[in-house]
Write a protein that holds these residues in place. Structure first.
Motif, PDB file in Angstrom:
ATOM      1  N   ALA A 134      26.773  53.269  50.027  1.00 45.67           N
ATOM      2  CA  ALA A 134      27.060  52.662  48.321  1.00 45.67           C
ATOM      3  C   ALA A 134      27.008  53.522  48.066  1.00 45.67           C
ATOM      4  CB  ALA A 134      25.693  51.614  47.999  1.00 45.67           C
ATOM      5  N   ALA A 135      25.968  55.013  47.317  1.00 45.39           N
ATOM      6  CA  ALA A 135      25.834  55.559  46.252  1.00 45.39           C
ATOM      7  C   ALA A 135      26.948  57.135  46.271  1.00 45.39           C
ATOM      8  CB  ALA A 135      24.601  56.902  46.583  1.00 45.39           C
ATOM      9  N   GLU A 136      27.608  57.097  47.839  1.00 43.63           N
ATOM     10  CA  GLU A 136      29.043  58.185  48.044  1.00 43.63           C
ATOM     11  C   GLU A 136      29.974  57.665  47.143  1.00 43.63           C
ATOM     12  OE1 GLU A 136      27.265  59.992  52.154  1.00 43.63           O
ATOM     13  OE2 GLU A 136      27.495  58.940  52.464  1.00 43.63           O
ATOM     14  N   GLN A 137      30.065  56.186  48.011  1.00 43.89           N
ATOM     15  CA  GLN A 137      31.533  55.547  47.081  1.00 43.89           C
ATOM     16  C   GLN A 137      31.873  55.100  45.857  1.00 43.89           C
ATOM     17  OE1 GLN A 137      32.604  52.722  46.929  1.00 43.89           O
ATOM     18  NE2 GLN A 137      30.670  51.935  46.620  1.00 43.89           N
ATOM     19  N   CYS A 138      30.519  54.849  45.102  1.00 37.42           N
ATOM     20  CA  CYS A 138      30.499  54.911  43.939  1.00 37.42           C
ATOM     21  C   CYS A 138      30.377  55.885  43.078  1.00 37.42           C
ATOM     22  CB  CYS A 138      28.963  53.002  43.226  1.00 37.42           C
ATOM     23  SG  CYS A 138      27.948  53.824  43.351  1.00 37.42           S
ATOM     24  N   GLY A 139      30.408  56.436  43.210  1.00 41.86           N
ATOM     25  CA  GLY A 139      30.394  58.270  42.454  1.00 41.86           C
ATOM     26  C   GLY A 139      29.029  58.427  42.223  1.00 41.86           C
ATOM     27  N   GLY A 140      27.882  57.199  42.042  1.00 41.27           N
ATOM     28  CA  GLY A 140      26.545  57.530  41.953  1.00 41.27           C
ATOM     29  C   GLY A 140      26.427  58.939  42.312  1.00 41.27           C
ATOM     30  N   THR A 141      25.211  59.501  41.492  1.00 43.74           N
ATOM     31  CA  THR A 141      24.532  60.745  42.423  1.00 43.74           C
ATOM     32  C   THR A 141      23.147  59.932  42.688  1.00 43.74           C
ATOM     33  OG1 THR A 141      23.816  61.436  39.583  1.00 43.74           O
ATOM     34  CG2 THR A 141      25.608  62.625  40.487  1.00 43.74           C
ATOM     35  N   PHE A 142      22.818  58.845  42.074  1.00 45.59           N
ATOM     36  CA  PHE A 142      21.276  58.546  42.495  1.00 45.59           C
ATOM     37  C   PHE A 142      21.543  57.917  43.692  1.00 45.59           C
ATOM     38  CE2 PHE A 142      17.742  56.059  41.665  1.00 45.59           C
ATOM     39  CZ  PHE A 142      16.445  56.724  41.441  1.00 45.59           C
ATOM     40  N   VAL A 143      20.053  57.748  44.480  1.00 41.93           N
ATOM     41  CA  VAL A 143      20.261  56.926  45.685  1.00 41.93           C
ATOM     42  C   VAL A 143      18.682  56.035  45.976  1.00 41.93           C
ATOM     43  CG1 VAL A 143      19.935  56.872  48.289  1.00 41.93           C
ATOM     44  CG2 VAL A 143      21.165  58.494  47.721  1.00 41.93           C
ATOM     45  N   PRO A 144      18.857  54.514  45.688  1.00 41.47           N
ATOM     46  CA  PRO A 144      17.789  54.111  45.449  1.00 41.47           C
ATOM     47  C   PRO A 144      17.440  54.174  46.583  1.00 41.47           C
ATOM     48  CG  PRO A 144      19.061  52.471  45.525  1.00 41.47           C
ATOM     49  CD  PRO A 144      19.628  54.022  45.376  1.00 41.47           C
ATOM     50  N   ASP A 145      15.656  54.031  46.640  1.00 38.97           N
ATOM     51  CA  ASP A 145      15.058  54.248  47.901  1.00 38.97           C
ATOM     52  C   ASP A 145      14.653  52.503  47.783  1.00 38.97           C
ATOM     53  OD1 ASP A 145      12.463  55.274  49.451  1.00 38.97           O
ATOM     54  OD2 ASP A 145      11.297  54.478  47.805  1.00 38.97           O
ATOM     55  N   VAL A 146      14.598  52.481  49.921  1.00 34.35           N
ATOM     56  CA  VAL A 146      13.873  51.423  50.047  1.00 34.35           C
ATOM     57  C   VAL A 146      13.421  51.098  50.857  1.00 34.35           C
ATOM     58  CG1 VAL A 146      15.474  49.582  51.722  1.00 34.35           C
ATOM     59  CG2 VAL A 146      17.205  50.729  50.544  1.00 34.35           C
ATOM     60  N   ALA A 147      12.564  50.262  50.078  1.00 31.91           N
ATOM     61  CA  ALA A 147      10.926  49.768  50.557  1.00 31.91           C
ATOM     62  C   ALA A 147      11.087  49.733  52.017  1.00 31.91           C
ATOM     63  CB  ALA A 147       9.674  49.451  49.429  1.00 31.91           C
ATOM     64  N   ALA A 148       9.352  49.243  52.642  1.00 30.75           N
ATOM     65  CA  ALA A 148       9.391  48.940  53.279  1.00 30.75           C
ATOM     66  C   ALA A 148       9.369  47.391  53.156  1.00 30.75           C
ATOM     67  CB  ALA A 148       7.908  49.642  54.185  1.00 30.75           C
ATOM     68  N   LEU A 149       9.434  46.245  54.309  1.00 27.07           N
ATOM     69  CA  LEU A 149       9.029  45.377  53.899  1.00 27.07           C
ATOM     70  C   LEU A 149       7.394  45.414  53.801  1.00 27.07           C
ATOM     71  CD1 LEU A 149       9.966  42.011  54.371  1.00 27.07           C
ATOM     72  CD2 LEU A 149       9.508  42.395  56.166  1.00 27.07           C
ATOM     73  N   ARG A 150       7.074  44.304  52.360  1.00 30.38           N
ATOM     74  CA  ARG A 150       5.890  44.115  52.312  1.00 30.38           C
ATOM     75  C   ARG A 150       5.436  42.856  52.302  1.00 30.38           C
ATOM     76  NH1 ARG A 150       3.407  47.673  47.931  1.00 30.38           N
ATOM     77  NH2 ARG A 150       1.446  46.334  48.807  1.00 30.38           N
ATOM     78  N   PRO A 151       4.456  41.680  51.975  1.00 41.49           N
ATOM     79  CA  PRO A 151       4.415  40.211  51.650  1.00 41.49           C
ATOM     80  C   PRO A 151       4.565  40.503  50.095  1.00 41.49           C
ATOM     81  CG  PRO A 151       2.460  40.919  52.969  1.00 41.49           C
ATOM     82  CD  PRO A 151       2.807  42.505  53.064  1.00 41.49           C
ATOM     83  N   LEU A 152       4.768  39.370  49.652  1.00 43.90           N
ATOM     84  CA  LEU A 152       5.262  39.306  47.924  1.00 43.90           C
ATOM     85  C   LEU A 152       3.491  39.493  47.086  1.00 43.90           C
ATOM     86  CD1 LEU A 152       6.871  38.667  45.921  1.00 43.90           C
ATOM     87  CD2 LEU A 152       6.445  36.208  45.627  1.00 43.90           C
ATOM     88  N   ALA A 153       2.853  38.155  48.459  1.00 42.93           N
ATOM     89  CA  ALA A 153       2.007  38.349  47.922  1.00 42.93           C
ATOM     90  C   ALA A 153       0.573  39.805  47.611  1.00 42.93           C
ATOM     91  CB  ALA A 153       0.775  37.243  48.237  1.00 42.93           C
ATOM     92  N   GLN A 154       0.792  40.603  48.540  1.00 38.28           N
ATOM     93  CA  GLN A 154      -0.345  41.521  48.381  1.00 38.28           C
ATOM     94  C   GLN A 154       1.097  43.022  47.071  1.00 38.28           C
ATOM     95  OE1 GLN A 154       0.998  43.664  52.434  1.00 38.28           O
ATOM     96  NE2 GLN A 154       0.221  45.474  51.227  1.00 38.28           N
ATOM     97  N   VAL A 155       2.179  42.677  46.950  1.00 34.59           N
ATOM     98  CA  VAL A 155       2.719  43.606  46.313  1.00 34.59           C
ATOM     99  C   VAL A 155       2.354  42.695  44.670  1.00 34.59           C
ATOM    100  CG1 VAL A 155       5.197  43.505  44.765  1.00 34.59           C
ATOM    101  CG2 VAL A 155       5.024  43.887  47.974  1.00 34.59           C
ATOM    102  N   LEU A 156       2.216  41.900  44.081  1.00 36.86           N
ATOM    103  CA  LEU A 156       1.645  41.503  43.316  1.00 36.86           C
ATOM    104  C   LEU A 156       0.297  41.388  42.762  1.00 36.86           C
ATOM    105  CD1 LEU A 156       3.103  37.786  43.517  1.00 36.86           C
ATOM    106  CD2 LEU A 156       4.231  39.510  42.269  1.00 36.86           C
ATOM    107  N   GLU A 157      -0.591  41.701  44.007  1.00 37.47           N
ATOM    108  CA  GLU A 157      -1.336  41.827  43.450  1.00 37.47           C
ATOM    109  C   GLU A 157      -2.117  43.565  42.778  1.00 37.47           C
ATOM    110  OE1 GLU A 157      -4.367  41.953  47.612  1.00 37.47           O
ATOM    111  OE2 GLU A 157      -4.002  39.678  47.376  1.00 37.47           O
ATOM    112  N   GLU A 158      -0.762  44.483  43.754  1.00 35.82           N
ATOM    113  CA  GLU A 158      -0.700  45.882  43.328  1.00 35.82           C
ATOM    114  C   GLU A 158       0.331  46.165  41.944  1.00 35.82           C
ATOM    115  OE1 GLU A 158       0.173  47.691  47.079  1.00 35.82           O
ATOM    116  OE2 GLU A 158      -1.666  46.569  48.235  1.00 35.82           O
ATOM    117  N   TRP A 159       0.284  45.004  41.262  1.00 35.76           N
ATOM    118  CA  TRP A 159       1.746  45.427  40.384  1.00 35.76           C
ATOM    119  C   TRP A 159       1.117  46.681  39.021  1.00 35.76           C
ATOM    120  CZ3 TRP A 159       6.191  44.936  41.866  1.00 35.76           C
ATOM    121  CH2 TRP A 159       7.425  44.169  40.315  1.00 35.76           C
ATOM    122  N   ASP A 160       2.051  46.953  38.481  1.00 33.27           N
ATOM    123  CA  ASP A 160       0.893  47.307  37.191  1.00 33.27           C
ATOM    124  C   ASP A 160       1.787  46.630  36.518  1.00 33.27           C
ATOM    125  OD1 ASP A 160       1.645  49.214  35.059  1.00 33.27           O
ATOM    126  OD2 ASP A 160       3.132  50.549  35.940  1.00 33.27           O
TER     127      ASP A 160
END
Ligand code: SAH
Length: 244
Positions: A134-160
């Motif tokens: 997507a970055a290659e074709q849209c002219g972007g110079t940045f590529v977002p990192d795709v994280a590993a799948l994690r349970p929402l509850a765990q992500v919320l526990e560690e939320w900043d």
């Protein structure tokens, strides 16, 4: 040579004037077999941090080659600090969400497992490849990192708590609430989109009770998750992001 090179490639390699960049096997097949480029042809390269560079083919082989960087053709442009959290859905629609999030300028993509998430695994490498394409074709110079799948509850526990979690809550679709993103989008932020089954009551009450969560409606109709992701990213980008 004049004009913009038609081919833009992401490479995981430092870029700079005179820098040689080895060509991977996949790229060699694409550049030299499929696209039939020869020595002297130009491509554009980016690596997610050094901007965009023009590079010339110095060696072209069946399984590899060398590109040499000439001038910088674009500055590094990073997206605003906006993440997308989404519950993976069917394969093609999940691919769509990742591709669109990269185009829309999400800076990180985090697949989360919710109570009604139908899939318990994702192909992280394949989704990352979609973000790169997507970055290659849209002219972007940045590529977002795709994280590993994690349970929402765990992500919320560690939320900043400094980062607002903009919760696309389908239960608000039928309410009178207007979109709070219109004038006043929080930043930094993350958008949370649920799966086709929506959020469970338990998830909804937990989310609504968290101080960093901002529940929003996305209009009076229930959108599919992929549509909802693009709509929410658009709203935030309009109010707070790099579209202004
Ligand atoms: N099956 C659920 C809808 C799920 S839609 C139901 O019928 O209620 C998938 C996701 O898209 C939702 O979890 C939510 O995050 C988002 N979404 C879709 N339409 C929305 C709306 N009108 N307002 C807020 N969020 C919405």
């Amino acid at each position: 040579m004049s004009g913009r090179p038609k081919i833009r490639l992401y490479v995981d390699h430092p870029l700079g004037k005179g820098q040689s960049v080895p060509v991977s096997r996949d790229h060699a097949n694409y550049l030299f077999n499929v696209m039939r480029l020869g020595v002297g042809a130009e491509v554009a390269l980016f690596n997610g941090k050094d901007g965009e560079w023009r590079a010339e083919v110095a060696q072209a082989g069946k399984r590899g080659g060398v590109l040499v960087c000439g001038a910088q053709s674009g500055a590094q442009v990073n997206p605003p600090d906006l993440w997308l959290l989404f519950a993976p859905i069917k394969k093609a629609r999940t691919d769509f969400i990742v591709e669109k999030a990269a185009e829309m300028g999400a800076s990180r993509i985090l697949p989360v497992q919710t109570d009604f998430t139908n899939s318990d695994r994702i192909r992280q490498d394949r989704l990352q490849a979609h973000a790169i394409e997507a970055a290659e074709q849209c002219g972007g110079t940045f590529v977002p990192d795709v994280a590993a799948l994690r349970p929402l509850a765990q992500v919320l526990e560690e939320w900043d708590a400094e980062r607002a979690l903009v919760f696309a809550d389908e239960a608000l679709a039928h309410s009178e609430a207007g979109s709070t993103l219109r004038a006043d989008a929080p930043a930094p932020a993350a958008i949370l989109i649920g799966p086709e089954g929506g959020f469970s009551d338990a998830e909804r009450s937990r989310l609504r009770g968290l101080p960093f969560v901002v529940p929003i409606p996305l209009g009076p109709r229930i959108l599919r998750a992929d549509t909802a992701a693009v709509a929410a990213l658009t709203l935030w980008q309009m109010a707070q992001g790099d579209w202004g």
